[in-house]
Design a protein around this motif. Structure first.
Motif, PDB file in Angstrom:
ATOM      1  N   ILE A 192       0.761  -1.243  -0.126  1.00 19.97           N
ATOM      2  CA  ILE A 192      -0.027   0.106  -0.115  1.00 19.97           C
ATOM      3  C   ILE A 192       0.919   1.288   0.027  1.00 19.97           C
ATOM      4  CG2 ILE A 192      -0.267  -0.036   2.543  1.00 19.97           C
ATOM      5  CD1 ILE A 192      -3.081   1.217  -0.024  1.00 19.97           C
ATOM      6  N   GLN A 193       2.266   1.231   0.594  1.00 14.38           N
ATOM      7  CA  GLN A 193       2.950   2.407   0.603  1.00 14.38           C
ATOM      8  C   GLN A 193       3.253   2.893  -0.944  1.00 14.38           C
ATOM      9  OE1 GLN A 193       3.079   0.030   3.058  1.00 14.38           O
ATOM     10  NE2 GLN A 193       2.908   1.697   4.931  1.00 14.38           N
ATOM     11  N   MET A 194       3.342   2.255  -1.719  1.00 15.33           N
ATOM     12  CA  MET A 194       3.509   2.542  -3.189  1.00 15.33           C
ATOM     13  C   MET A 194       2.517   3.098  -3.853  1.00 15.33           C
ATOM     14  SD  MET A 194       6.722   2.637  -3.284  1.00 15.33           S
ATOM     15  CE  MET A 194       7.099   2.661  -4.894  1.00 15.33           C
ATOM     16  N   VAL A 195       1.141   2.848  -3.698  1.00 10.54           N
ATOM     17  CA  VAL A 195       0.066   3.088  -4.351  1.00 10.54           C
ATOM     18  C   VAL A 195      -0.224   4.756  -4.293  1.00 10.54           C
ATOM     19  CG1 VAL A 195      -2.182   2.704  -4.819  1.00 10.54           C
ATOM     20  CG2 VAL A 195      -0.789   1.063  -4.154  1.00 10.54           C
ATOM     21  N   TYR A 196      -0.874   5.236  -5.222  1.00 10.50           N
ATOM     22  CA  TYR A 196      -1.009   6.825  -5.108  1.00 10.50           C
ATOM     23  C   TYR A 196      -2.213   7.054  -5.844  1.00 10.50           C
ATOM     24  CZ  TYR A 196       0.964   7.398  -9.819  1.00 10.50           C
ATOM     25  OH  TYR A 196       0.955   7.260 -11.355  1.00 10.50           O
ATOM     26  N   ARG A 197      -3.059   8.219  -5.521  1.00  7.48           N
ATOM     27  CA  ARG A 197      -3.826   8.654  -6.364  1.00  7.48           C
ATOM     28  C   ARG A 197      -3.497   9.866  -7.128  1.00  7.48           C
ATOM     29  NH1 ARG A 197     -10.047   8.901  -4.302  1.00  7.48           N
ATOM     30  NH2 ARG A 197      -9.907  10.570  -5.631  1.00  7.48           N
ATOM     31  N   GLY A 198      -3.668  10.039  -8.362  1.00 10.03           N
ATOM     32  CA  GLY A 198      -3.175  11.311  -9.262  1.00 10.03           C
ATOM     33  C   GLY A 198      -3.763  12.379  -9.055  1.00 10.03           C
ATOM     34  N   ASP A 199      -4.867  12.701  -8.340  1.00  7.46           N
ATOM     35  CA  ASP A 199      -5.436  13.841  -8.123  1.00  7.46           C
ATOM     36  C   ASP A 199      -5.183  14.360  -6.632  1.00  7.46           C
ATOM     37  OD1 ASP A 199      -6.798  11.618  -6.665  1.00  7.46           O
ATOM     38  OD2 ASP A 199      -9.032  12.902  -6.779  1.00  7.46           O
ATOM     39  N   LEU A 200      -4.345  13.842  -6.113  1.00  7.32           N
ATOM     40  CA  LEU A 200      -3.819  14.379  -4.877  1.00  7.32           C
ATOM     41  C   LEU A 200      -2.358  14.662  -5.060  1.00  7.32           C
ATOM     42  CD1 LEU A 200      -5.030  11.531  -2.140  1.00  7.32           C
ATOM     43  CD2 LEU A 200      -6.255  13.719  -3.046  1.00  7.32           C
ATOM     44  N   ASP A 201      -2.172  15.892  -4.508  1.00  7.92           N
ATOM     45  CA  ASP A 201      -0.942  16.605  -4.745  1.00  7.92           C
ATOM     46  C   ASP A 201      -0.184  16.193  -3.568  1.00  7.92           C
ATOM     47  OD1 ASP A 201       1.223  18.126  -5.488  1.00  7.92           O
ATOM     48  OD2 ASP A 201       0.341  20.051  -4.472  1.00  7.92           O
ATOM     49  N   ALA A 202       0.230  14.914  -3.395  1.00  9.96           N
ATOM     50  CA  ALA A 202       1.227  14.420  -2.234  1.00  9.96           C
ATOM     51  C   ALA A 202       2.025  13.132  -2.886  1.00  9.96           C
ATOM     52  CB  ALA A 202       0.290  14.166  -1.119  1.00  9.96           C
TER      53      ALA A 202
END
Length: 470
Positions: A192-202
């Motif tokens: 889970i630590q490498m998964v991201y959402r593109g609409d979040l600026d983080a």
């Protein structure tokens, strides 16, 4: 353009504060607030982007896509027997309570190299062998690396895993799209630590990304009806990395523990909404992956001579009784700076027992360096092992040992009395089956030890316990 709002999230309790302060007012922890940035549109949306993709893939009238929209009396809710999905690994299923539950999310944590990915690969292969579909999502490894692991662990059986799908992706939206397309019964996400959402600026792994991605995965599992197992990293203190909120929103939190220098591994549940948190799973790491350990084959040696500083006891893990060996060593140190070291034992408990031995047992240990450990890399935390640890320390100090085949059970109080322990009849029955010939137990529980074929030494205080050393 909507403005973003920055809040501060406590990584221990999940509390949200409007500004940064040194101490969290909710849990009183120091220096645990981290910046959390979220746009107003994302925070006020009733159905997120991930849930929307899952709903769009569900047919009209799909029961998994419906939620309870109004309050109803509890008695009007129909009882439902939730079918579990067995992983095919008995030790894994024991900890889960019988298998993974469709629509649930389990979080599996452990140190790097402990065997988390190996456990998931072996479980995936056995679930597929039962005719189910599994989606293995890796955010850290390439497809070739995972195939090499599969060949090493499964051998020629890899050719029969036609329903094991592999996805190497880190974007959560694409992962959800693959789940909608494959429609798996079980989803394995590493990690889970490498998964991201593109609409979040983080960046990936930040508090903002972890919080939103975990919320979306929980929502997805309930809508799609798939069981999800997520791998999480741990910090150097041994706790799961990220905000404490992760552990609150998932249905089960599993910890995979062990010493990488030893082959033994222990799987335990710190949270489980569908089963007990007292059960543990025992594994051994070998050349072909994780092998399940059968503790029933562990026998107690009654032939060899007793060794000073070695005492046998038994610890309970749910319905399982495990015989363990506690070892101690004393050596001459310096008064006022003597060392106290424990492996697999609570250091505070060790210091307390040393003080009891000095005060009520007549032992002079102030100038002795004392080292204590549980053999085999197992961790013992229950007070039923107090008396065994105390006798191991005294035996190592004086060079005296218990009679071979003797087991010791009892909690030691601060006044030196020996208190009763939970489930002593079950422990003694199991120890007798494995070859024990004598037992040192609290006097208050002597009646429970009758007709077991053991020579019972019932004691009331620490002084009487020291007298059993030969």
């Amino acid at each position: 353009m909507a403005k973003t709002r920055t809040s501060y999230l406590c990584r221990d309790c999940g509390g949200v504060q409007a500004k940064w302060i040194g101490r969290c007012p909710d849990c009183a922890a120091w220096d645990t607030l981290e910046a959390f940035t979220e746009s107003p549109a994302a925070s006020t949306a009733s159905v997120g982007m991930v849930a929307g993709i899952a709903i769009s893939g569900a047919g009209p009238g799909d029961g998994n896509a419906g939620v309870l929209t109004k309050a109803v009396p509890l008695v009007e809710i129909d009882q439902l027997e939730v079918p579990r999905i067995p992983t095919g690994i008995e030790e894994f299923d024991r900890v889960l309570g019988g298998g993974v539950v469709p629509g649930s999310v389990a979080l599996l944590g452990g140190e790097p190299g402990i065997g988390k990915s190996t456990l998931l690969m072996q479980a995936a292969a056995r679930v597929v062998a039962e005719g189910r579909t599994v989606l293995y999502v890796s955010s850290e490894e390439s497809p070739q690396q995972i195939r090499l692991r599969g060949d090493r662990l499964l051998g020629a059986a890899v050719a029969d895993l036609g329903n094991l799908y592999l996805c190497t992706e880190t974007n959560l939206v694409r992962i959800v799209e693959e789940i909608r397309r494959v429609k798996p019964d079980l989803v394995l996400l590493d990690s889970i630590q490498m998964v991201y959402r593109g609409d979040l600026d983080a960046p990936p792994g930040s508090t903002t990304q972890l919080r939103r991605c975990c919320h979306d995965l929980v929502q997805l599992a309930k809508i799609a009806g798939a069981a999800v197992v997520v791998v999480g990293h741990v910090t150097k203190e041994g706790s799961l990395a990220g905000p404490k909120l992760l552990e609150h929103v998932v249905d089960a939190v599993l910890a995979f523990e062990g010493d990488r220098e030893h082959g033994h591994r222990v799987l335990r549940a710190t949270k489980n909404r569908f089963g007990s948190t007292q059960e543990i799973g025992l594994f051994e790491m070998g050349g072909t992956g994780l092998q399940q350990l059968d503790e029933g084959g562990i026998a107690i040696d009654t032939t060899g001579p007793g060794l000073p500083g070695s005492v046998l006891t038994a610890t309970m893990a749910g319905t399982r009784c495990l015989p363990v060996e506690i070892q101690a060593l004393t050596s001459t140190g310096f008064l006022g700076s003597a060392k106290r070291r424990g492996t697999g034992i609570d250091a505070n408990r060790l210091a307390m027992l040393i003080a009891v031995l000095e005060k009520h047992g007549g032992q002079r240990l102030a100038d002795q360096d004392i080292f204590a450990a549980v053999a085999g890399g197992i961790r013992v935390t229950e007070p039923a092992a107090d008396l065994a640890l105390a006798l191991a320390i005294a035996g190592a100090h004086h060079g005296r040992a218990l009679r071979p085949g003797t087991v010791v059970l009892g909690e030691v109080g601060l006044t030196g009395e020996i208190r009763s322990v939970r489930g002593i009849d079950q422990r003694l029955r199991e120890l007798a089956r494995r070859g024990a010939v004598a037992a040192v137990i609290p006097r208050s529980q002597a009646d429970l030890a009758k007709d077991l074929g053991l020579e019972i030494h019932a004691i009331a205080g620490i002084g009487a316990g020291l007298a059993t050393l030969e």
